[in-house]
Design an enzyme around this catalytic site. Structure first.
Site, PDB file in Angstrom:
ATOM      1  N   CYS A  11       0.916  -1.424   0.498  1.00  0.00           N
ATOM      2  CA  CYS A  11      -0.242   0.141  -0.650  1.00  0.00           C
ATOM      3  C   CYS A  11       1.577   0.981   0.022  1.00  0.00           C
ATOM      4  CB  CYS A  11      -1.388   0.116   1.000  1.00  0.00           C
ATOM      5  SG  CYS A  11      -0.314  -0.318   2.655  1.00  0.00           S
ATOM      6  N   ASN A  14       2.521   1.456   4.806  1.00  0.00           N
ATOM      7  CA  ASN A  14       2.125   0.575   5.154  1.00  0.00           C
ATOM      8  C   ASN A  14       1.826   0.291   7.040  1.00  0.00           C
ATOM      9  OD1 ASN A  14       5.392  -2.049   6.049  1.00  0.00           O
ATOM     10  ND2 ASN A  14       2.986  -2.397   5.192  1.00  0.00           N
ATOM     11  N   CYS A  16      -1.483   1.161   7.661  1.00  0.00           N
ATOM     12  CA  CYS A  16      -3.137   0.755   7.824  1.00  0.00           C
ATOM     13  C   CYS A  16      -3.983  -0.281   7.096  1.00  0.00           C
ATOM     14  CB  CYS A  16      -3.549   2.000   7.162  1.00  0.00           C
ATOM     15  SG  CYS A  16      -3.145   3.585   7.931  1.00  0.00           S
ATOM     16  N   ARG A  17      -3.187  -0.414   5.938  1.00  0.00           N
ATOM     17  CA  ARG A  17      -4.110  -1.504   4.835  1.00  0.00           C
ATOM     18  C   ARG A  17      -3.323  -2.627   4.644  1.00  0.00           C
ATOM     19  NH1 ARG A  17      -5.067   2.163  -0.281  1.00  0.00           N
ATOM     20  NH2 ARG A  17      -3.337   3.009   0.226  1.00  0.00           N
ATOM     21  N   SER A  18      -1.982  -2.473   3.917  1.00  0.00           N
ATOM     22  CA  SER A  18      -1.484  -4.336   3.748  1.00  0.00           C
ATOM     23  C   SER A  18      -0.564  -4.320   5.469  1.00  0.00           C
ATOM     24  CB  SER A  18      -0.295  -3.845   3.432  1.00  0.00           C
ATOM     25  OG  SER A  18       0.699  -2.285   3.443  1.00  0.00           O
ATOM     26  N   ASP A 120      -8.367   4.405   1.340  1.00  0.00           N
ATOM     27  CA  ASP A 120      -7.348   4.544   2.222  1.00  0.00           C
ATOM     28  C   ASP A 120      -7.416   4.992   3.648  1.00  0.00           C
ATOM     29  OD1 ASP A 120      -5.040   5.118   3.666  1.00  0.00           O
ATOM     30  OD2 ASP A 120      -3.985   5.647   1.791  1.00  0.00           O
TER      31      ASP A 120
HETATM   32  P1  4NP Z   1      -1.689   3.496   4.150  1.00  0.00           P
HETATM   33  O1  4NP Z   1      -2.264   4.517   4.709  1.00  0.00           O
HETATM   34  O2  4NP Z   1      -1.276   3.154   2.757  1.00  0.00           O
HETATM   35  O3  4NP Z   1      -2.907   1.404   4.157  1.00  0.00           O
HETATM   36  O4  4NP Z   1      -0.608   2.760   5.190  1.00  0.00           O
HETATM   37  C1  4NP Z   1      -1.500   5.371   4.761  1.00  0.00           C
HETATM   38  C2  4NP Z   1      -0.616   5.834   5.429  1.00  0.00           C
HETATM   39  C3  4NP Z   1       0.226   6.296   5.611  1.00  0.00           C
HETATM   40  C4  4NP Z   1       0.302   7.435   4.766  1.00  0.00           C
HETATM   41  C5  4NP Z   1      -1.081   7.868   3.084  1.00  0.00           C
HETATM   42  C6  4NP Z   1      -1.468   6.814   3.519  1.00  0.00           C
HETATM   43  N1  4NP Z   1       0.515   9.012   4.697  1.00  0.00           N
HETATM   44  O5  4NP Z   1       0.363  10.027   3.494  1.00  0.00           O
HETATM   45  O6  4NP Z   1       1.395   9.520   5.639  1.00  0.00           O
END
Ligand code: 4NP
Length: 151
Positions: A11, A14, A16-18, A120
Site C-alpha cells: 500500500c 504500510n 494501515c491496509r497492507s 485508504d
Molecule cells: P496505508 O495508509 O497506505 O494504508 O498505510 C497511509 C498511511 C500513511 C499515509 C498515507 C496512507 N501518509 O500519507 O503518510
C-alpha cells in the site's frame, strides 16, 4: 498450475491496509497448514519503522489478530524477485510499483471486488470505515486462496 509460495502486499504507507492483508494471509495460511511466506511494504517511506496505525491494530485485535509488533518498511526492487505475487491495495500503488519496474502487480480488488480500490483509511475520520476495509481485504484474500492457492 503455478504454485504460490510467497505473497507481498503493498500500500502507500504500510501502516494501515497492507499490514492487515499480511496478518489475514498469515492467519489463513496457518488455518490451511500452508507454509506461505508473507510480508507487506509501502511505496512511500514516511512511516518506515513505525507500528501499524492504532485503528488497524484495533480492527485486527477485534478479529483475533495481533499486528502490534509489525514494523513498516518501503518496497524495494529486490522484492520483485523475492515474491511469487505482488498485490497492490489500490491502483495508485499498482502504478507506483510498475514505475519501479515491477512487471505484473495485481490489484487486490480484482479478486471479487470488480477492481475496486481498498479505500485508504489513513484519511478516515476516526474508526468508522476500518471494519469495512477489513472485510473487503479478508474477502479478497479468501478469493486469492480459492483461486490461486487451494486449487
Ligand atoms: P496505508 O495508509 O497506505 O494504508 O498505510 C497511509 C498511511 C500513511 C499515509 C498515507 C496512507 N501518509 O500519507 O503518510
Amino acid at each position: 498450475m503455478n504454485q504460490i509460495n510467497s505473497i507481498l502486499f503493498v500500500c502507500l504507507g504500510n501502516i494501515c491496509r497492507s499490514p492487515l492483508a499480511e496478518a489475514i494471509t498469515r492467519n489463513m495460511a496457518t488455518k490451511y497448514s500452508l507454509d506461505i511466506k508473507c510480508d507487506s511494504a509501502g511505496t512511500g517511506s514516511w512511516h518506515v519503522g513505525e507500528a501499524p496505525c492504532e485503528n488497524s491494530q484495533i480492527v485486527a485485535k477485534n478479529n483475533n489478530l495481533d499486528i502490534s509488533n509489525y514494523s513498516a518498511r518501503q518496497v524495494t526492487k529486490d522484492d520483485f524477485e523475492q515474491f511469487d505475487i505482488i498485490i497492490g491495495l489500490d491502483k495508485s500503488n499498482i502504478d507506483n510499483l510498475i514505475k519501479m519496474g515491477c512487471k505484473d502487480p495485481i490489484l487486490l480488488g480484482s479478486f471479487g471486488y470488480n477492481d475496486q480500490d481498498v479505500p485508504d483509511p489513513y484519511f478516515f475520520d476516526g474508526f468508522e470505515g476500518f471494519d469495512k476495509v477489513y472485510i473487503m481485504i479478508e474477502d479478497c484474500i479468501s478469493k486469492i486462496f480459492e483461486e490461486k492457492i487451494l486449487n
